[in-house]
Design an enzyme around this catalytic site. Structure first.
Site, PDB file in Angstrom:
ATOM      1  N   PRO A 178      28.018   1.729   2.090  1.00 63.88           N
ATOM      2  CG  PRO A 178      27.098  -0.209   1.157  1.00 63.88           C
ATOM      3  CD  PRO A 178      27.328   0.490   2.483  1.00 63.88           C
ATOM      4  CB  CYS A 179      29.230   5.958  -1.431  1.00 62.13           C
ATOM      5  SG  CYS A 179      30.062   5.291  -2.893  1.00 62.13           S
ATOM      6  CD  GLN A 180      26.986   1.320  -4.082  1.00 59.15           C
ATOM      7  OE1 GLN A 180      26.890   1.634  -2.906  1.00 59.15           O
ATOM      8  NE2 GLN A 180      27.486   0.148  -4.452  1.00 59.15           N
ATOM      9  CG  PHE A 232      24.944   8.919   0.562  1.00 58.74           C
ATOM     10  CD1 PHE A 232      23.732   9.430   0.988  1.00 58.74           C
ATOM     11  CD2 PHE A 232      25.570   7.961   1.346  1.00 58.74           C
ATOM     12  CE1 PHE A 232      23.147   9.005   2.172  1.00 58.74           C
ATOM     13  CE2 PHE A 232      24.999   7.529   2.534  1.00 58.74           C
ATOM     14  CZ  PHE A 232      23.789   8.047   2.947  1.00 58.74           C
TER      15      PHE A 232
END
Length: 158
Positions: free
Chosen positions: A74-76, A78
């Site tokens: 998951p990128c949230q 970053f």
């Protein structure tokens, strides 16, 4: 070379498998927990087990049987669209669980995908920590930022 066998974590609707299918590569397992993508995976890949939560995978069970691990944790944490808590965000912190799988599964290769913000959260220290963790378990890394609008695959309109 024999057929590539890979494992996918944070699988989503499994773009990697769709891309690699023409190459004859075979997924050993997928790992997804969100209900909608799980249903998509069940329908698209009925013969490939979805092992669920990547933090509960016993990597040693797959040691020696996987050539490659692919995953876009998951990128949230970053993303510049988020609060940029980096690895301190429990979702983006799954990048370290990815490293644990590298250590226990010992694939020959890995592909980790994320947003460009992964390089800069906490002044770049999160990415440094991630790379150092990968290095500590015996892998070397090369990375690139690719703008998908310029990536084309032969045979597909763009």
């Amino acid at each position: 070379m024999s057929q590539i066998r890979y494992a996918s974590v944070c699988s989503g609707v499994e773009a990697a498998s769709l891309a690699w299918e023409p190459l004859g590569w075979k997924p050993v397992f997928l790992s997804e927990i969100d209900p909608f993508p799980c249903e998509v995976l069940r329908q698209r890949f009925p013969d490939v087990p979805n092992v669920g939560d990547m933090t509960k995978i016993d990597g040693e069970k797959y040691a020696g049987s996987i050539d490659l691990i692919v995953g876009g944790t998951p990128c949230q944490g970053f993303s510049v669209a988020g609060k940029q808590r980096g690895l301190d965000d429990e979702r983006s912190g799954l990048a370290m669980a990815y490293v644990r799988l590298l250590e226990t599964m010992r694939p020959r290769w890995f592909v980790w995908e994320n947003v460009p913000g992964a390089l800069s959260t906490n002044g770049g220290m999160d990415f440094k920590r991630f790379i150092e963790a990968i290095d500590a378990v015996g892998y070397h890394v090369a990375w690139r930022v690719l703008d998908a609008q310029y990536v084309r695959v032969d045979g597909f309109p763009g």
